[in-house]
Scaffold this motif. Structure first.
Motif, PDB file in Angstrom:
ATOM      1  N   ASP A 186       6.529   9.264 -13.656  1.00  0.00           N
ATOM      2  CA  ASP A 186       7.487   8.384 -14.325  1.00  0.00           C
ATOM      3  C   ASP A 186       7.523   6.990 -13.716  1.00  0.00           C
ATOM      4  O   ASP A 186       8.265   6.125 -14.195  1.00  0.00           O
ATOM      5  N   LYS A 187       6.732   6.761 -12.677  1.00  0.00           N
ATOM      6  CA  LYS A 187       6.681   5.436 -12.047  1.00  0.00           C
ATOM      7  C   LYS A 187       5.320   4.762 -12.253  1.00  0.00           C
ATOM      8  O   LYS A 187       5.015   3.773 -11.597  1.00  0.00           O
ATOM      9  N   HIS A 188       4.501   5.283 -13.171  1.00  0.00           N
ATOM     10  CA  HIS A 188       3.151   4.752 -13.339  1.00  0.00           C
ATOM     11  C   HIS A 188       3.141   3.298 -13.814  1.00  0.00           C
ATOM     12  O   HIS A 188       2.297   2.511 -13.379  1.00  0.00           O
ATOM     13  N   GLU A 189       4.053   2.936 -14.692  1.00  0.00           N
ATOM     14  CA  GLU A 189       4.063   1.539 -15.143  1.00  0.00           C
ATOM     15  C   GLU A 189       4.416   0.614 -13.979  1.00  0.00           C
ATOM     16  O   GLU A 189       3.831  -0.466 -13.827  1.00  0.00           O
ATOM     17  N   LYS A 226       0.836  -1.201   0.000  1.00  0.00           N
ATOM     18  CA  LYS A 226       0.000   0.000   0.000  1.00  0.00           C
ATOM     19  C   LYS A 226       0.876   1.258   0.000  1.00  0.00           C
ATOM     20  O   LYS A 226       0.619   2.214  -0.741  1.00  0.00           O
ATOM     21  N   LEU A 227       1.918   1.268   0.834  1.00  0.00           N
ATOM     22  CA  LEU A 227       2.830   2.409   0.852  1.00  0.00           C
ATOM     23  C   LEU A 227       3.515   2.591  -0.490  1.00  0.00           C
ATOM     24  O   LEU A 227       3.638   3.712  -1.001  1.00  0.00           O
ATOM     25  N   ALA A 228       3.971   1.473  -1.069  1.00  0.00           N
ATOM     26  CA  ALA A 228       4.669   1.543  -2.354  1.00  0.00           C
ATOM     27  C   ALA A 228       3.736   2.025  -3.458  1.00  0.00           C
ATOM     28  O   ALA A 228       4.126   2.818  -4.321  1.00  0.00           O
ATOM     29  N   LEU A 229       2.496   1.567  -3.463  1.00  0.00           N
ATOM     30  CA  LEU A 229       1.529   1.999  -4.470  1.00  0.00           C
ATOM     31  C   LEU A 229       1.224   3.483  -4.340  1.00  0.00           C
ATOM     32  O   LEU A 229       1.142   4.209  -5.338  1.00  0.00           O
ATOM     33  N   GLU A 260      -8.599   0.549 -10.120  1.00  0.00           N
ATOM     34  CA  GLU A 260      -9.359   1.516 -10.926  1.00  0.00           C
ATOM     35  C   GLU A 260      -8.451   2.663 -11.368  1.00  0.00           C
ATOM     36  O   GLU A 260      -8.543   3.147 -12.497  1.00  0.00           O
ATOM     37  N   GLN A 261      -7.565   3.095 -10.473  1.00  0.00           N
ATOM     38  CA  GLN A 261      -6.610   4.145 -10.836  1.00  0.00           C
ATOM     39  C   GLN A 261      -5.662   3.644 -11.932  1.00  0.00           C
ATOM     40  O   GLN A 261      -5.349   4.373 -12.890  1.00  0.00           O
ATOM     41  N   ALA A 262      -5.221   2.397 -11.797  1.00  0.00           N
ATOM     42  CA  ALA A 262      -4.353   1.811 -12.820  1.00  0.00           C
ATOM     43  C   ALA A 262      -5.068   1.727 -14.166  1.00  0.00           C
ATOM     44  O   ALA A 262      -4.488   2.023 -15.220  1.00  0.00           O
ATOM     45  N   TRP A 263      -6.338   1.330 -14.150  1.00  0.00           N
ATOM     46  CA  TRP A 263      -7.109   1.216 -15.389  1.00  0.00           C
ATOM     47  C   TRP A 263      -7.325   2.588 -16.026  1.00  0.00           C
ATOM     48  O   TRP A 263      -7.250   2.737 -17.254  1.00  0.00           O
ATOM     49  N   HIS A 264      -7.550   3.601 -15.201  1.00  0.00           N
ATOM     50  CA  HIS A 264      -7.720   4.957 -15.709  1.00  0.00           C
ATOM     51  C   HIS A 264      -6.458   5.418 -16.449  1.00  0.00           C
ATOM     52  O   HIS A 264      -6.539   6.063 -17.506  1.00  0.00           O
ATOM     53  N   ILE A 265      -5.287   5.082 -15.917  1.00  0.00           N
ATOM     54  CA  ILE A 265      -4.024   5.446 -16.568  1.00  0.00           C
ATOM     55  C   ILE A 265      -3.785   4.585 -17.801  1.00  0.00           C
ATOM     56  O   ILE A 265      -3.383   5.077 -18.867  1.00  0.00           O
ATOM     57  N   ALA A 266      -4.068   3.273 -17.694  1.00  0.00           N
ATOM     58  CA  ALA A 266      -3.721   2.333 -18.767  1.00  0.00           C
ATOM     59  C   ALA A 266      -4.586   2.506 -20.008  1.00  0.00           C
ATOM     60  O   ALA A 266      -4.123   2.295 -21.130  1.00  0.00           O
ATOM     61  N   ARG A 267      -5.848   2.877 -19.844  1.00  0.00           N
ATOM     62  CA  ARG A 267      -6.763   2.967 -20.986  1.00  0.00           C
ATOM     63  C   ARG A 267      -6.245   3.891 -22.080  1.00  0.00           C
ATOM     64  O   ARG A 267      -6.478   3.654 -23.259  1.00  0.00           O
ATOM     65  N   SER A 268      -5.559   4.948 -21.679  1.00  0.00           N
ATOM     66  CA  SER A 268      -5.088   5.922 -22.659  1.00  0.00           C
ATOM     67  C   SER A 268      -3.752   5.550 -23.274  1.00  0.00           C
ATOM     68  O   SER A 268      -3.255   6.258 -24.142  1.00  0.00           O
TER      69      SER A 268
END
Length: 925
Positions: free
Chosen positions: A521-524, A510-513, A551-559
């Motif tokens: 630059d660390k989104h992937e 959780k802390l790392a996320l 959900e946050q990951a999906w919001h970033i990944a979709r684009s």
């Protein structure tokens, strides 16, 4: 007096003794209250006595790196003159030279170390009377154990971090010892004495021994040779080597002597018994407590005793009780921190105090005025220990702040890659010895931890040293590596132990996320960590939290689908699909996520992912009652796994085949396959990467096998299987599997059986189910069945209770009572019945037509059709219901048909249907 800088230790002027190395000013053997900046000003003036020191130099000494007005200097000069009692004594020590500065004008005399010792120690030590002014709370067990150890081992060192209460515990032990045993107790505080060469001199002074041209140790031994004595040596961490040597000599030559020592680290001397002092116990969980229950915890007792000393009329409200528990827990049960926090309650109250704990080092600063300077603030306590560390120890200790709680040696190595394992072992040993790191043992797993206050302190230091971001990055990579371990390693324990051990992994992830999502630059890395860790969150029952990250990951990944690795998109589709499925149930959106994941898994040629996603689509179709999709995805899954020899794969294949035959209405085949599936006892399928989100095999298989048994007429056996598997479902601590079993197995079978008590038990479990979701799929099932029971009890009507139902529940409830049919209840349009319940739905619809006054001939025709279809399928219980309806309708030959049907059952039944059939045949029964 000539200008000189020879005053490096101690000097005398007038009635005052000045000790620069201890930052102490003494008059008549009593310390003079003087602020730190006033002391800095005095030091400069004394160092240059006889010379005029300009204002800028004095300001720079008292306020380094800070711009202040000269008025501040005048205020502190005035305070210094007041402390020196210039007016009352008529003596001038400091002169103001207008336009130039200030000058120390009195005569000063350097004094020897021995003289300084003689002058200062005499007032600092107590000899025969040892007493604490503050009552000690919550240490009854420790008191008893230390006294026992003193009697057995003679030398006990109480260790622990600063502020743990070592001194007051030692004083209380000495008080009790003095009251019960002959001889004397002596208390010596070494906190202000830094010269290891003078340790024996300090001790000799405590014993009122005069040592002139003699060996003080020999005088001590001679003085105590025939006297029982308890020596309490306090705050020895900065002198451990010399005091350790002294302790060995005293123990050897004084058989009646006992030594009680307090230190932040052990002496490591011969004969020493170390007693690590733990924090005061505080509530460990968020569960609700009454005020009486909360006061059972020693940490709360101490905190509230200090609060009530300031607010004697305070009565805690329910909200305040909860806040007190959280405050004590967040302060780790550290006595000094609890006392400092209690001092702030009268001004801020409990809620505001709790909120300010994130900034505790600037907030918890109101220690007792009589306490040592290093016990006046929480920061000073930790500073004292931190300053004793080597550069390598300090660097490693700072790095530990990135961990949320417990961590092991592998984790320490991961965030300190420049050190070897041997180096880290030595450094951690030193940090543990100095009470800056705690050692914990959880079921044989050794791990470490920082107290929360120390963690906050170390985080500040990481930021100051510019180390926070690189160490957080290493921490995130370590967390990712942990999530990529084989799941069978994660599940090597029993389920209860597994959850307890891995809860810490989730806290670190959780802390790392949180950090990785905040850095573009660390989104992937953030997306990969969220998807790879999803099984762990799933297993530890924290789906609500991981859903936010996914959900946050999906919001970033979709684009940026074209920019991300195909396997990462596949894993994201799998993880988010399951989280949404368990939250919202079967839906087109969930199926689309699984299908997208499958598309990218195929592109990446990831067979394991393809198996996971195909299984997920199959399981989704089962709960969606989509017969066509179920057929398609079951065939795809069986094809993908056809060459697998894993027993877990064999188990899921057998379940798939059984459910397929059940859904098609082939109950004889389904029963045979179910018996085979129930023989495949395997460990939880969660341990296999290809089936991360599967439920316990036997629990899942039993749900549909029990339904097959009941429909095929083996109703008693079905109930026995339900009861047996309920015990297993509850014991394995898998709420998802339990929910599946209750919705798909227990509740339907209990309602078919007419066992209202069993049905209510299952419904109650569903409504109370804790699976980490605020409104998850199985609780929704509990609500559906609960409303159905109200209708069956004539307490409500279907049109007001059930509302819109999906086909899964429509099929199930339609087999319980015709009033649940959508066309009867008016809740939704009729749908084609699945093959497994088609015969019963045909009959139920006929009864609905009868209710509305339909043609008897058509109704009888439908019931005959239902009977023949049920007979062909081997659905004996549906046959019985059709025969009962024909008998109630007066169809010719119906009585003989009903008798023949009842004769087909293997034994006397206990079902509601059987009892009603008996009444139809013999109304007087």
């Amino acid at each position: 007096m000539p200008d000189t800088e020879m005053l490096t230790s101690s000097l005398r002027f007038g009635p005052f003794l000045y000790h620069e190395h201890r930052r102490e000013l003494v008059r008549d053997q009593q310390p003079v209250a003087i602020g730190s900046r006033a002391f800095d000003i005095l030091s400069v003036l004394l160092r240059h006595a006889g010379r005029v020191i300009d204002n800028d130099t004095l300001v720079a000494a008292a306020w380094p790196h800070t711009v202040v007005e000269e008025s501040n200097l005048r205020v502190h000069i005035s305070a210094l003159r007041k402390a020196l009692q210039e007016e009352s004594q008529g003596i001038r020590y400091i002169e103001n030279i207008p336009g130039r500065g200030y000058c120390f004008v009195a005569e000063i005399t350097p004094i020897s170390a021995a003289s300084a010792l003689s002058s200062s120690v005499a007032g600092a030590l107590q000899t025969s009377s040892v007493r604490s002014l503050v009552p000690m709370l919550g240490r009854g067990r420790e008191l008893t154990e230390i006294r026992r150890l003193l009697l057995d081992r003679r030398c006990v060192t109480i260790t622990g971090p600063g502020g743990m209460g070592k001194t007051i515990l030692a004083l209380t032990v000495a008080e009790q010892w003095q009251a019960e045993f002959p001889g004397k107790s002596y208390f010596i505080d070494f906190s202000l004495h830094t010269d290891s060469r003078l340790v024996e001199n300090f001790l000799a002074m405590a014993l009122d021994l005069v040592c002139v041209d003699c060996n003080p140790l020999q005088e001590i031994i001679h003085s105590l040779a025939k006297t029982p004595v308890l020596l309490v040596l306090d705050n020895c961490e900065h002198l451990v080597q010399r005091i350790g040597e002294l302790a060995e000599q005293l123990l050897r030559q004084l058989p009646q002597a006992h030594l009680l020592i307090t230190s932040r680290e052990p002496l490591r001397s011969e004969g020493e018994q170390v007693f690590p002092l733990e924090p005061l116990a505080c509530p460990e969980s968020e569960r609700l407590f009454t005020a009486e229950q909360l006061m059972d915890y020693p940490g709360v007792q101490l905190f509230m005793s200090r609060v009530q000393a300031l607010l004697p009329d305070l009565q805690l409200s329910a909200e305040q009780v909860d806040a007190v528990g959280r405050i004590c827990r967040r302060l780790d049960g550290l006595p000094l921190a609890l006392e400092l926090a209690a001092a702030r309650v009268p001004v801020f109250g409990f809620a505001e105090l709790e909120r300010r704990l994130d900034n505790r080092f600037s907030f918890l600063t109101k220690g007792r005025r009589t306490a040592l300077a290093r016990h006046q603030t929480l920061k000073a306590v930790i500073d004292w220990s931190y300053d004793s560390l080597t550069a390598n120890e300090a660097g490693v200790w700072r790095s530990l702040a990135v961990f949320a709680g417990r961590f092991d040696l592998e984790a320490v190595l991961a965030v300190n890659p420049d050190f070897s394992e041997a180096n880290i072992l030595d450094l951690m040993d030193g940090l543990v010895a100095k009470s800056l790191v705690r050692v914990m043992d959880l079921d044989g797993r050794v791990s470490f931890a920082l107290l929360e206050s120390m963690r906050y302190f170390a985080l500040d230091l990481l930021q100051q040293h510019g180390e926070l971001e690189p160490i957080r990055h290493r921490h995130a990579l370590y967390c990712l590596k942990q999530t990529q371990q084989p799941l069978d390693e994660w599940n090597a324990d029993t389920p209860a132990n597994w959850l307890q051990v891995r809860k810490q992994d989730v806290a670190d992830i959780k802390l790392a996320l949180h950090w990785a999502f905040a850095e573009p630059d660390k989104h992937e890395l953030a997306i990969r960590l969220a998807t790879e860790s999803a099984p762990l969150w799933y297993r530890s029952l924290q789906l609500s939290e991981i859903q936010l990250y996914l959900e946050q990951a999906w919001h970033i990944a979709r684009s940026r689908l074209a920019l991300l690795p195909a396997d990462l998109i596949a894993k994201l589709g799998l993880a988010l699909g399951h989280v949404r499925f368990h939250h919202y149930g079967a839906s087109a959106q969930v199926a689309e996520l699984f299908q997208l994941g499958l598309q990218y898994a195929a592109a990446a040629q990831e067979q394991v992912l393809q198996i996971q996603l195909t299984w997920s689509l199959y399981a989704h179709s089962v709960l969606g009652a989509d017969d066509a999709s179920l057929e398609y995805w079951s065939r795809a899954y069986l094809s993908l796994t056809s060459n697998s020899s894993l027993p877990q794969i064999a188990a899921t294949r057998s379940r798939t085949q059984m459910i397929n035959q059940y859904t098609r209405g082939h109950f004889t085949v389904a029963l045979a396959l179910g018996e085979e599936a129930m023989q495949l006892e395997v460990r939880q399928p969660l341990t296999i990467p290809a089936h991360v989100y599967c439920y316990d095999h036997l629990v899942a298989a039993s749900a549909f096998h029990a339904r097959s048994l009941w429909i095929a007429g083996q109703t008693n056996e079905a109930i026995r299987l339900i009861i047996r598997m309920l015990d297993r479902a509850q014991s394995i601590r898998q709420p998802y599997a339990l929910g599946y079993f209750l919705v798909c197995g227990l509740c339907p079978v209990a309602l078919w059986q007419g066992d209202t008590q069993l049905a209510c038990y299952g419904i109650d479990m569903l409504l109370r189910l804790n699976s980490g979701m605020p409104a998850q799929i199985w609780k929704a099932g509990g609500q559906v069945f609960s409303e159905a029971l109200k209708i069956l009890s004539d307490h409500a009507s279907p049109d007001t209770c059930l509302g819109e139902m999906n086909r899964f529940y429509g099929n199930l409830l339609g087999t319980i009572d015709y009033r649940f049919l959508p066309e009867f209840a008016g809740t939704s349009p009729a749908w084609p019945a699945s093959a497994w319940c088609e015969a019963e739905i045909i009959r139920a619809r006929a009864m609905a037509v009868k209710h509305h006054g339909g043609s008897t001939a058509e109704i009888q025709k439908s019931c005959c059709e239902a009977y023949q279809l049920a007979r062909r399928q081997g659905a004996l219980s549906w046959q019985l219901r059709a025969a009962m309806s024909l008998k109630a309708l007066g169809w010719p030959g119906s009585e003989e048909l009903l008798l023949q049907t009842m004769a087909l059952f293997p034994q006397h039944q206990q079902t509601k249907d059987w009892k009603e059939a008996c009444l139809l045949l013999n109304p007087c029964c």
